[in-house]
Design an enzyme around this catalytic site. Structure first.
Site, mmCIF file in Angstrom:
data_model
loop_
_atom_site.group_PDB
_atom_site.id
_atom_site.type_symbol
_atom_site.label_atom_id
_atom_site.label_comp_id
_atom_site.label_asym_id
_atom_site.label_seq_id
_atom_site.Cartn_x
_atom_site.Cartn_y
_atom_site.Cartn_z
ATOM 1 N N PRO A 2 0.814 -1.208 0.000
ATOM 2 C CA PRO A 2 0.000 0.000 0.000
ATOM 3 C C PRO A 2 0.850 1.262 0.000
ATOM 4 O O PRO A 2 1.381 1.665 1.020
ATOM 5 C CB PRO A 2 -0.828 -0.113 1.284
ATOM 6 C CG PRO A 2 -0.662 -1.523 1.741
ATOM 7 C CD PRO A 2 0.688 -1.909 1.282
ATOM 8 N N GLU A 3 0.993 1.852 -1.153
ATOM 9 C CA GLU A 3 1.591 3.169 -1.282
ATOM 10 C C GLU A 3 0.424 4.094 -1.623
ATOM 11 O O GLU A 3 -0.720 3.669 -1.577
ATOM 12 C CB GLU A 3 2.665 3.161 -2.387
ATOM 13 C CG GLU A 3 3.761 2.133 -2.126
ATOM 14 C CD GLU A 3 4.835 2.091 -3.198
ATOM 15 O OE1 GLU A 3 5.152 3.145 -3.759
ATOM 16 O OE2 GLU A 3 5.364 1.001 -3.473
ATOM 17 N N LYS A 59 0.240 7.925 2.675
ATOM 18 C CA LYS A 59 -0.253 6.553 2.848
ATOM 19 C C LYS A 59 -1.224 6.439 4.014
ATOM 20 O O LYS A 59 -1.670 5.343 4.339
ATOM 21 C CB LYS A 59 0.923 5.600 3.085
ATOM 22 C CG LYS A 59 1.942 5.586 1.952
ATOM 23 C CD LYS A 59 3.191 4.821 2.340
ATOM 24 C CE LYS A 59 4.297 5.028 1.319
ATOM 25 N NZ LYS A 59 5.586 4.476 1.761
ATOM 26 N N ARG A 282 16.465 -0.535 0.671
ATOM 27 C CA ARG A 282 15.413 -1.216 -0.080
ATOM 28 C C ARG A 282 15.965 -1.747 -1.397
ATOM 29 O O ARG A 282 16.796 -1.109 -2.047
ATOM 30 C CB ARG A 282 14.258 -0.255 -0.379
ATOM 31 C CG ARG A 282 13.885 0.636 0.795
ATOM 32 C CD ARG A 282 13.385 -0.161 1.958
ATOM 33 N NE ARG A 282 12.179 -0.859 1.615
ATOM 34 C CZ ARG A 282 10.990 -0.287 1.533
ATOM 35 N NH1 ARG A 282 10.876 0.987 1.795
ATOM 36 N NH2 ARG A 282 9.938 -0.975 1.197
#
Length: 292
Positions: A2-3, A59, A282
DNA sequence: ACCTCGACCTGGGCGC
DNA sequence: TGCGCCCAGGTCGAGG
């Protein structure tokens, strides 16, 4: 998962069905998602409140009441769905080829940690496999209060997100541009997928120093960020595994991703094999030919 | 003040 | 079939 586009997809899919409904009961099956907030406070703070507008900043999804807000952060695997009892429940089904889960509404299972029952018998369910997400209420009821409480940067889909805001924020950061764009205090809403996509479209290497992104690159990056976010929303979000909207539908933006998750495949523009590395902690994928 | 890294939690995929 | 290991979209706090 979920961005910003996924959270916006959830917001849009539940906004209308829940508007004007009053909360009659709150069931908390796993208090972990409240992160220390007393269950009784959470319940008594919500029961009797009437839902109005559904809002989002970055978000963060929130529902303002007169003197407080119900906040939902989906973390990595959070799902907020609206279940209507008269509709038939279906289990989570995995598509044979895409591997994507979807459901047309399901009964609470062991991952459904909170259920908020409304006065029309429908229910808002918070389900979260990895429990990185959070649900709670805060004393602020306006956007400015919410934004400062969570120290969120500008939402890129508001007019505050301008090329000059982007330029100023990047100029003062010594990290890789990839890490800078993931910083929610700078820009709220970008995550690993959309940052990789935006940097590819803008032709900027993720490892480039943030302060070295200047001039024409600023315009290109600004435009690319807006493009990938709008495209993601139009596609109903990116479903790599768990994401579903408020009605249980998977998105299909994953079909149009240019670099994210495509390490080892060839670049859609030049054919070069896509590279993989780590920035800002990341996994990052990029094209060493197209991105400078 | 800024930055990096590990921790938080569960499940899927892969190699043996 | 099963086990161990690695990986995963996000944040937060500790420590350099």
């Amino acid at each position: 998962m979920p961005e910003l586009p996924e959270v916006e997809t959830v917001r849009r899919s539940i906004a209308e069905p829940i508007a004007g409904k009053t909360i009659v009961d709150v069931e908390v099956r796993d208090a972990y998602v409240l992160r220390g907030q007393p269950v009784a406070d959470f319940q008594s703070g919500l029961v009797g409140s009437t839902l109005g507008e559904s809002c989002r900043h970055g978000k963060l999804l929130y529902f303002p009441f007169a003197d407080r807000s119900l906040c939902v952060h989906l973390g990595m695997t959070g799902q907020l769905t609206h279940r209507i009892p008269s509709r038939t429940d279906t289990p989570f089904l995995r598509h044979e080829k895409t591997g994507l889960e979807r459901t047309l509404q399901h009964a609470p299972d062991k991952h459904t940690h909170i259920s908020i029952r409304l006065d029309d018998e429908s229910c808002l369910h918070y389900r979260d496999i990895r429990k990185f997400g959070r649900v709670f209420w805060v004393p602020e009821s306006e956007r400015t209060g919410i934004v400062s409480r969570f120290r969120l940067g500008v939402d890129p889909l508001t007019e505050e997100f301008t090329p000059s805001y982007l330029a100023l924020g990047l100029r003062t950061r010594r990290t890789a541009v990839k890490a800078a764009l993931l910083d929610q205090r700078f820009i709220a809403g970008l995550g690993n997928i959309y940052v990789d996509e935006a940097l590819f479209i803008a032709g900027i290497r993720p490892g480039r120093g943030a302060y070295r992104v200047r001039g024409r690159m600023i315009q290109d990056l600004h435009a690319a960020i807006l493009l990938v976010l709008r495209k993601g929303i139009a596609a109903g979000g990116t479903t790599l595994r768990d994401f579903v909207d408020g009605q249980g539908q998977a998105g299909y933006n994953q079909e149009g991703l240019l670099v994210y998750g495509r390490y080892g495949e060839s670049c859609a523009t030049c054919g070069e094999t896509l590279k993989r590395g780590t920035f800002g902690g990341r996994t990052t994928t990029w094209c060493s030919v197209c991105q400078k």
